[in-house]
Motif scaffolding. Structure first.
Motif, mmCIF file in Angstrom:
data_model
loop_
_atom_site.group_PDB
_atom_site.id
_atom_site.type_symbol
_atom_site.label_atom_id
_atom_site.label_comp_id
_atom_site.label_asym_id
_atom_site.label_seq_id
_atom_site.Cartn_x
_atom_site.Cartn_y
_atom_site.Cartn_z
ATOM 1 N N VAL A 1 48.140 -33.992 19.227
ATOM 2 C CA VAL A 1 47.385 -33.608 18.023
ATOM 3 C C VAL A 1 46.426 -32.461 18.344
ATOM 4 C CG1 VAL A 1 45.643 -34.382 16.367
ATOM 5 C CG2 VAL A 1 47.612 -35.831 16.876
ATOM 6 N N ALA A 2 45.788 -32.511 19.508
ATOM 7 C CA ALA A 2 44.897 -31.425 19.920
ATOM 8 C C ALA A 2 45.672 -30.112 20.059
ATOM 9 C CB ALA A 2 44.211 -31.780 21.238
ATOM 10 N N ALA A 3 46.877 -30.200 20.628
ATOM 11 C CA ALA A 3 47.716 -29.003 20.765
ATOM 12 C C ALA A 3 48.074 -28.434 19.404
ATOM 13 C CB ALA A 3 48.984 -29.349 21.549
ATOM 14 N N ALA A 4 48.425 -29.313 18.470
ATOM 15 C CA ALA A 4 48.795 -28.866 17.123
ATOM 16 C C ALA A 4 47.600 -28.232 16.406
ATOM 17 C CB ALA A 4 49.333 -30.043 16.321
ATOM 18 N N ALA A 5 46.423 -28.843 16.547
ATOM 19 C CA ALA A 5 45.224 -28.295 15.905
ATOM 20 C C ALA A 5 44.898 -26.908 16.459
ATOM 21 C CB ALA A 5 44.047 -29.247 16.126
ATOM 22 N N PHE A 6 45.036 -26.756 17.771
ATOM 23 C CA PHE A 6 44.801 -25.449 18.398
ATOM 24 C C PHE A 6 45.807 -24.423 17.891
ATOM 25 C CE2 PHE A 6 45.171 -22.700 22.351
ATOM 26 C CZ PHE A 6 43.961 -22.053 22.154
ATOM 27 N N ALA A 7 47.058 -24.854 17.743
ATOM 28 C CA ALA A 7 48.108 -23.955 17.253
ATOM 29 C C ALA A 7 47.832 -23.513 15.822
ATOM 30 C CB ALA A 7 49.470 -24.636 17.343
ATOM 31 N N VAL A 8 47.377 -24.430 14.981
ATOM 32 C CA VAL A 8 47.062 -24.074 13.592
ATOM 33 C C VAL A 8 45.888 -23.089 13.553
ATOM 34 C CG1 VAL A 8 46.158 -24.959 11.400
ATOM 35 C CG2 VAL A 8 47.997 -26.184 12.592
ATOM 36 N N LEU A 9 44.876 -23.327 14.387
ATOM 37 C CA LEU A 9 43.734 -22.413 14.454
ATOM 38 C C LEU A 9 44.181 -21.003 14.820
ATOM 39 C CD1 LEU A 9 40.683 -21.812 14.500
ATOM 40 C CD2 LEU A 9 40.660 -22.581 16.886
ATOM 41 N N LEU A 10 45.040 -20.900 15.839
ATOM 42 C CA LEU A 10 45.521 -19.580 16.243
ATOM 43 C C LEU A 10 46.447 -18.976 15.185
ATOM 44 C CD1 LEU A 10 46.225 -19.924 20.081
ATOM 45 C CD2 LEU A 10 44.461 -18.577 18.962
ATOM 46 N N THR A 11 47.219 -19.802 14.518
ATOM 47 C CA THR A 11 48.106 -19.305 13.457
ATOM 48 C C THR A 11 47.298 -18.615 12.370
ATOM 49 O OG1 THR A 11 49.758 -21.028 13.833
ATOM 50 C CG2 THR A 11 49.756 -19.985 11.670
#
Length: 243
Positions: free
Chosen positions: A179-189
């Motif tokens: 979930v942390a990885a996904a949240a980071f990915a959305v932030l960068l997106t």
């Protein structure tokens, strides 16, 4: 700037050679030990993306050497890219020694440098006077690199925790990491305005994690990774619409 262009070409070529050297000396270390024990380890086929990324890096470096980017911040970008290319070889070397927390640190540095490169290419695109195809090539190359790496750093965290004694079969803590990885990915997106290259790298990683978790009979983690991939797709589409 020209000396840094030559340095970049040499280091880009080193990324093609380093896996062969490390594999000859250490064997197929990525398929053994804590590196491959986590339930959220991407399926084996996913690592073929490294070949695509390193080939694209070589092509981009050669194109920049020939044409340049034509911006005041070209040297800054080339230095960041050099750090990334060196980091790749260092990561392979320390991973082969099973120094997994060091691999996390190396990946973190690489992700930071890649993020800065992408911020320059996306948010200061208007400063570039190079051929449009080169702008596209560089953005796709480093976007794909960042997309894969921004998820891989979390997979490396999971491997390091397992190597430190955390249970590789416990789904809860790995779900938190995912979930942390996904949240980071959305932030960068969102920060990178839905850049397609970045989204493609992230989705490749998340789909491979879905397949990998399913293959390890962890349905909950497979579903979590699949949902994360859908969220990234939605964030990309929304960001591109409003940008």
């Amino acid at each position: 700037m020209r000396p840094w262009r030559r340095v970049l070409v040499v280091l880009a070529v080193s990324q093609l050679i380093a896996p062969l050297v490390v594999s000859a000396l250490a064997g197929d270390f990525l398929r053994s030990g804590a590196t491959n024990e986590a339930l959220i380890t991407p399926a084996g086929y996913a690592f073929a993306l490294w070949s695509v990324i390193t080939l694209l890096c070589a092509a981009t470096a050669l194109a920049v050497w020939r044409f340049g980017l034509g911006s005041s911040w070209e040297t800054s970008l080339l230095i960041d890219a050099s750090v990334v290319f060196v980091g790749f070889s260092v990561w392979l070397a320390v991973a082969a020694q099973n120094w997994l927390w060091v691999t996390v640190a190396v990946f973190a540095v690489m992700v930071g440098a890649l993020a800065h490169i992408m911020l320059l290419l996306v948010r200061r695109r208007g400063d570039l006077s190079c051929p449009p195809w080169l702008t596209t090539l560089a953005t796709v190359t480093f976007g794909l690199y960042l997309g894969w790496s921004s998820i891989a750093v979390f997979a490396n965290i999971a491997a390091a925790l397992i190597d430190s004694g955390v249970s590789p079969d416990a789904a809860l803590w790995q779900g938190v990491v995912l979930v942390a990885a996904a949240a980071f990915a959305v932030l960068l997106t969102v920060t990178l305005r839905g850049t397609v290259g970045y989204a493609a790298g992230v989705l490749w990683a998340l789909v491979a994690i879905t397949v990998g978790a399913a293959g390890r009979d962890s349905v909950a983690l497979a579903v979590t990774a699949a949902v994360a991939a859908l969220v990234v797709v939605a964030a990309t589409a929304w960001t591109r619409r409003v940008s």
